[in-house]
Design a protein around this motif. Sequence first.
Motif, PDB file in Angstrom:
ATOM      1  N   UNK A   1      -8.591  -5.526   4.509  1.00  0.00           N
ATOM      2  CA  UNK A   1      -9.117  -4.441   5.348  1.00  0.00           C
ATOM      3  C   UNK A   1      -8.220  -4.194   6.555  1.00  0.00           C
ATOM      4  N   UNK A   2      -7.682  -5.267   7.115  1.00  0.00           N
ATOM      5  CA  UNK A   2      -6.763  -5.131   8.244  1.00  0.00           C
ATOM      6  C   UNK A   2      -5.535  -4.329   7.843  1.00  0.00           C
ATOM      7  N   UNK A   3      -4.973  -4.633   6.693  1.00  0.00           N
ATOM      8  CA  UNK A   3      -3.772  -3.939   6.226  1.00  0.00           C
ATOM      9  C   UNK A   3      -4.085  -2.475   5.916  1.00  0.00           C
ATOM     10  N   UNK A   4      -5.242  -2.206   5.337  1.00  0.00           N
ATOM     11  CA  UNK A   4      -5.637  -0.817   5.077  1.00  0.00           C
ATOM     12  C   UNK A   4      -5.708  -0.049   6.392  1.00  0.00           C
ATOM     13  N   UNK A   5      -6.288  -0.659   7.410  1.00  0.00           N
ATOM     14  CA  UNK A   5      -6.369  -0.018   8.727  1.00  0.00           C
ATOM     15  C   UNK A   5      -4.968   0.218   9.299  1.00  0.00           C
TER      16      UNK A   5
ATOM     17  N   UNK B   1      -2.897  -7.168  -4.900  1.00  0.00           N
ATOM     18  CA  UNK B   1      -3.717  -6.585  -5.968  1.00  0.00           C
ATOM     19  C   UNK B   1      -4.788  -5.670  -5.386  1.00  0.00           C
ATOM     20  N   UNK B   2      -5.401  -6.108  -4.280  1.00  0.00           N
ATOM     21  CA  UNK B   2      -6.428  -5.275  -3.615  1.00  0.00           C
ATOM     22  C   UNK B   2      -5.858  -3.960  -3.112  1.00  0.00           C
ATOM     23  N   UNK B   3      -4.561  -3.956  -2.812  1.00  0.00           N
ATOM     24  CA  UNK B   3      -3.896  -2.774  -2.249  1.00  0.00           C
ATOM     25  C   UNK B   3      -3.088  -2.003  -3.289  1.00  0.00           C
ATOM     26  N   UNK B   4      -3.244  -2.355  -4.552  1.00  0.00           N
ATOM     27  CA  UNK B   4      -2.358  -1.824  -5.590  1.00  0.00           C
ATOM     28  C   UNK B   4      -2.272  -0.302  -5.644  1.00  0.00           C
ATOM     29  N   UNK B   5      -3.328   0.393  -5.336  1.00  0.00           N
ATOM     30  CA  UNK B   5      -3.293   1.864  -5.364  1.00  0.00           C
ATOM     31  C   UNK B   5      -3.183   2.460  -3.971  1.00  0.00           C
ATOM     32  N   UNK B   6      -3.164   1.628  -2.957  1.00  0.00           N
ATOM     33  CA  UNK B   6      -3.081   2.106  -1.574  1.00  0.00           C
ATOM     34  C   UNK B   6      -1.659   1.936  -1.045  1.00  0.00           C
ATOM     35  N   UNK B   7      -1.120   0.774  -1.257  1.00  0.00           N
ATOM     36  CA  UNK B   7       0.236   0.453  -0.794  1.00  0.00           C
ATOM     37  C   UNK B   7       1.137   0.404  -2.013  1.00  0.00           C
ATOM     38  N   UNK B   8       1.832   1.477  -2.261  1.00  0.00           N
ATOM     39  CA  UNK B   8       2.701   1.555  -3.443  1.00  0.00           C
ATOM     40  C   UNK B   8       4.115   1.213  -3.026  1.00  0.00           C
ATOM     41  N   UNK B   9       4.673   0.209  -3.658  1.00  0.00           N
ATOM     42  CA  UNK B   9       6.038  -0.243  -3.329  1.00  0.00           C
ATOM     43  C   UNK B   9       7.066   0.665  -3.928  1.00  0.00           C
TER      44      UNK B   9
END
Length: 164
Positions: A127-131, A156-164
């Motif tokens: 959640x911190x990283x999403x923010x 994995x939790x950020x797989x569709x939010x943080x795209x490398x």
Amino acid sequence: SELIADIKHRVILYRWCMLPEGHPGSSNDFVRSRPLKEKVDAGCEFLTTSDVFDNNILYNFMYKALKKGIDVPIVAGIMPVTNASQIKRITSLSGNMVPPRFLAIRRQGLETTPAAMRQAGIAYATEQIIDLIANGVNHVHIYTMNKPDVAGEILDNLSNIYVR
């Protein structure tokens, strides 16, 4: 600053790590101090923070740095707290504030169940990283503490939010 200039001359990239909340043994504010600006001016290409648990402290630090003319990327250091003993140890070593929202995990009794504490720590870091991403912070360093599986779960939790 002389050391950074010399290193910059010898290597391509140099980073500098600092505590956005300041060091517990010092009343010095890194942004207000002239040496941080001098290090950047000497060639420091990016800054990496120590573990940050409250994004608002990081945002305040970044605002003050920009106002001071420090415009290199600032990498947010995120440490997933996956066991209860880490909270006390982290705050005693760095003096960092742990937000009440995170301390609520302890009040809920999750610390007595290792799997629940691990899951809560991974969720909090995610959640911190999403923010951070939502607020334009493009650089994050996850302090894994020799637990690459924890970092893997966060990614994995950020797989569709943080795209490398």
